[in-house]
Write an enzyme that holds these catalytic residues in place. Sequence first.
Site, PDB file in Angstrom:
ATOM      1  N   ASP A  26      11.321 -10.670   0.072  1.00  0.00           N
ATOM      2  CA  ASP A  26      10.053  -9.945   0.040  1.00  0.00           C
ATOM      3  C   ASP A  26       9.807  -9.335   1.408  1.00  0.00           C
ATOM      4  O   ASP A  26      10.234  -9.894   2.432  1.00  0.00           O
ATOM      5  CB  ASP A  26       8.900 -10.868  -0.321  1.00  0.00           C
ATOM      6  CG  ASP A  26       8.884 -11.261  -1.788  1.00  0.00           C
ATOM      7  OD1 ASP A  26       9.400 -10.487  -2.615  1.00  0.00           O
ATOM      8  OD2 ASP A  26       8.338 -12.324  -2.109  1.00  0.00           O
ATOM      9  N   ASP A  81       8.707  -6.293  -7.616  1.00  0.00           N
ATOM     10  CA  ASP A  81       7.419  -6.808  -8.096  1.00  0.00           C
ATOM     11  C   ASP A  81       6.506  -5.669  -8.544  1.00  0.00           C
ATOM     12  O   ASP A  81       5.762  -5.799  -9.528  1.00  0.00           O
ATOM     13  CB  ASP A  81       6.726  -7.631  -7.011  1.00  0.00           C
ATOM     14  CG  ASP A  81       7.493  -8.882  -6.636  1.00  0.00           C
ATOM     15  OD1 ASP A  81       8.250  -9.402  -7.476  1.00  0.00           O
ATOM     16  OD2 ASP A  81       7.355  -9.329  -5.479  1.00  0.00           O
TER      17      ASP A  81
END
Length: 157
Positions: free
Chosen positions: A119, A138
């Site tokens: 991330d 995401d």
Amino acid sequence: MSKRLLLWAAAAAFALDQVSKYVVIYGMDLIDRGQIDLLPPLLVFRYGENRGINFGLFQGETDLTRWFLIGLSLIICTIAIVWLRRIRATPAMLICGGFLVGGALGNVLDRLVYGYVLDFLNMSCCGIRNPYVFNVADIFIFAGAIGLVLLDGKKGG
């Protein structure tokens, strides 16, 4: 419209996710720098290793958690593909389904290669500090899922 639209949308989401991770984390050396302020606080690149699902839910350091989340993602992808092939899906629904599948597979690849999801995006605004990081996959998963819910023509009314 052809069901190939689903495949193309999935491939595009998967590729954009993987390229963005490589460019930001390795190309911009975020892995060593930890954080890069682009337009703080609106957009900050901050390195993160997510061993759970979104927003740090179900965090787990074990291989069991990792493989469970890989399996769950693959089951969800399979269900979405089978469902979209069985219904009269519009082109927009196929694109949304492809986004969901491509994003999920991008995160699956991370779990297979690294043991966690990479991330790097953090966004805050208006005096509210967001402590969570996420990635392009995401975004595609969320957009795809919301799109499928909003575009499903079987709603009562």
